[in-house]
Write an enzyme that holds these catalytic residues in place. Sequence first.
Site, mmCIF file in Angstrom:
data_model
loop_
_atom_site.group_PDB
_atom_site.id
_atom_site.type_symbol
_atom_site.label_atom_id
_atom_site.label_comp_id
_atom_site.label_asym_id
_atom_site.label_seq_id
_atom_site.Cartn_x
_atom_site.Cartn_y
_atom_site.Cartn_z
ATOM 1 N N ASP A 77 9.279 3.013 2.115
ATOM 2 C CA ASP A 77 8.096 3.809 2.404
ATOM 3 C C ASP A 77 7.827 3.706 3.914
ATOM 4 O O ASP A 77 7.238 2.743 4.388
ATOM 5 C CB ASP A 77 6.903 3.289 1.591
ATOM 6 C CG ASP A 77 5.631 4.095 1.853
ATOM 7 O OD1 ASP A 77 5.607 4.850 2.846
ATOM 8 O OD2 ASP A 77 4.669 3.955 1.080
ATOM 9 N N LYS A 132 2.269 11.219 7.119
ATOM 10 C CA LYS A 132 1.458 10.950 8.296
ATOM 11 C C LYS A 132 1.923 11.718 9.543
ATOM 12 O O LYS A 132 1.576 12.875 9.687
ATOM 13 C CB LYS A 132 1.355 9.442 8.522
ATOM 14 C CG LYS A 132 0.560 8.781 7.382
ATOM 15 C CD LYS A 132 -0.056 7.454 7.731
ATOM 16 C CE LYS A 132 -1.114 7.086 6.691
ATOM 17 N NZ LYS A 132 -0.735 6.038 5.770
ATOM 18 N N PHE A 170 0.859 -1.187 0.000
ATOM 19 C CA PHE A 170 0.000 0.000 0.000
ATOM 20 C C PHE A 170 0.888 1.228 0.000
ATOM 21 O O PHE A 170 1.649 1.467 0.940
ATOM 22 C CB PHE A 170 -0.958 0.066 1.198
ATOM 23 C CG PHE A 170 -1.852 1.273 1.101
ATOM 24 C CD1 PHE A 170 -3.019 1.238 0.361
ATOM 25 C CD2 PHE A 170 -1.482 2.473 1.701
ATOM 26 C CE1 PHE A 170 -3.826 2.370 0.228
ATOM 27 C CE2 PHE A 170 -2.279 3.616 1.572
ATOM 28 C CZ PHE A 170 -3.459 3.551 0.837
HETATM 29 C C1 LIG Z 1 -0.912 6.125 4.309
HETATM 30 C C2 LIG Z 1 0.187 5.601 3.479
HETATM 31 C C3 LIG Z 1 0.521 6.181 2.238
HETATM 32 C C4 LIG Z 1 -0.301 7.285 1.599
HETATM 33 O O1 LIG Z 1 -0.377 8.434 2.345
HETATM 34 P P1 LIG Z 1 -1.537 9.515 2.026
HETATM 35 O O2 LIG Z 1 -1.171 10.692 2.871
HETATM 36 O O3 LIG Z 1 -2.830 8.890 2.417
HETATM 37 O O4 LIG Z 1 -1.470 9.795 0.570
HETATM 38 C C5 LIG Z 1 1.613 5.673 1.573
HETATM 39 N N1 LIG Z 1 2.328 4.662 2.069
HETATM 40 C C6 LIG Z 1 2.041 4.065 3.245
HETATM 41 C C7 LIG Z 1 2.897 2.969 3.749
HETATM 42 C C8 LIG Z 1 0.945 4.509 3.987
HETATM 43 O O5 LIG Z 1 0.638 3.901 5.128
#
Ligand SMILES: *Cc1c(COP(=O)(O)O)cnc(C)c1O
Length: 404
Positions: free
Chosen positions: A227, A256, A142
């Site tokens: 990520d 985040k 994700f």
């Molecule tokens: C939440 C998340 C994203 C995307 O972030 P948004 O601010 O919602 O675009 C990307 N990678 C990971 C691992 C995430 O948990």
Amino acid sequence: MGPSVIDFLATERRLGTYNYEPIGVVLSRGEGVWVWDTEGNRYLDCLSAYSAVSQGHCHPKILAAMVEQAHRLTLTSRAFHNDQLAPFYEEIAALTGSHKVLPMNSGAEAVESAIKSVRKWGYEVKGVPDGQAEIIVCANNFHGRTLGIVGFSTDPETRKHFGPFAPGFKVIPFGDAAALEEAITRNTVAFLVEPIQGEAGVIIPPSGYFTKGRELCTANNVMLVLDEIQTGLGRTGKLLAEQHEGIEADVTLLGKALSGGFYPVSAVLSNNDVLGTLRPGQHGSTFGGNPLACAVARAALRVLVEEGMIENAARQGARFLDGLKDIRANTIREVRGRGLMLAVELHPEAGRARRYCEALQAKGILAKDTHEHTIRIAPPLVITSDQVDWALERFATTLTQDFS
Ligand SMILES: *Cc1c(COP(=O)(O)O)cnc(C)c1O
């Protein structure tokens, strides 16, 4: 009397896009680990907006920094300099040991920016023939919701009828270093991966996976892009989840919790080579690096460190995990987690996780199901031992119920 819960839900259903299925609670206030609904009921927040409110709701120091900055200067665009950007670069680079920083807004934008940057690096530094760059990603990843990103998702729900998608991505199983070795070619520019797969249900790879992955990337001149949008900034009990493996990524993505829960801020952090290829006019964002965002992110990072939230995440995470493991319930298939990134996977026969989340809500805990059978638990990093124990009692009584 204001509108009732039913009114809020009905209006959302009538006018909003039905792209979420929230738990039926309408929140109107938050403080630390607690949130309150419109009827005054209090809940322990065990989701923290998917880790974006790690510092706790409405942290007073982040709030003060935001208000102070909002009174002075909020947006300049990158057409001009502002006096918050350089200090933000300095502080985040020092904290994470990075050489270059690219500020963006959402997590998905940071991922997209990293993809553009590693491709450019591939063509201009590594010498990949134009248009041939390959990026390796993992099954059940994700990384966000933009077209570029959902194009390499393996979840049919996120992809269906959104195509056609961009080429250049190769999917391998998560946690399988041999598969990575096999997938790398001369045209591979990057391996994009989550240290722990969050949305997939808090999936922790076998130990040694990232050590081997790091070796393979180095040996083949492939950029390791971690990520850490969800795992980063203390969530797993270390500043960055990569530290559990004793490795360093070439490119790290943060988002985040960089917002302190106030205002979207994300960042691409890298060595000199990757972000060094971008030139004026080649990438940007109207809001990226704006003074309000920088002031908020600076305060968000400061309180995380100064108030010992990372150490607390390690301590309380271990307590929470041990407590969950002690619950004797035949509804539970597996309990797993690192730091305050936890999950309870239920036996398929136990019924949908959603039912358990609704039962938890009735007991004063907000948690969110993921993938039918998993309850994810990720409270703010400021949670205390007493609050963990309070939550554990409620998890124990809920998980020993049978909703099948
Ligand atoms: C939440 C998340 C994203 C995307 O972030 P948004 O601010 O919602 O675009 C990307 N990678 C990971 C691992 C995430 O948990």
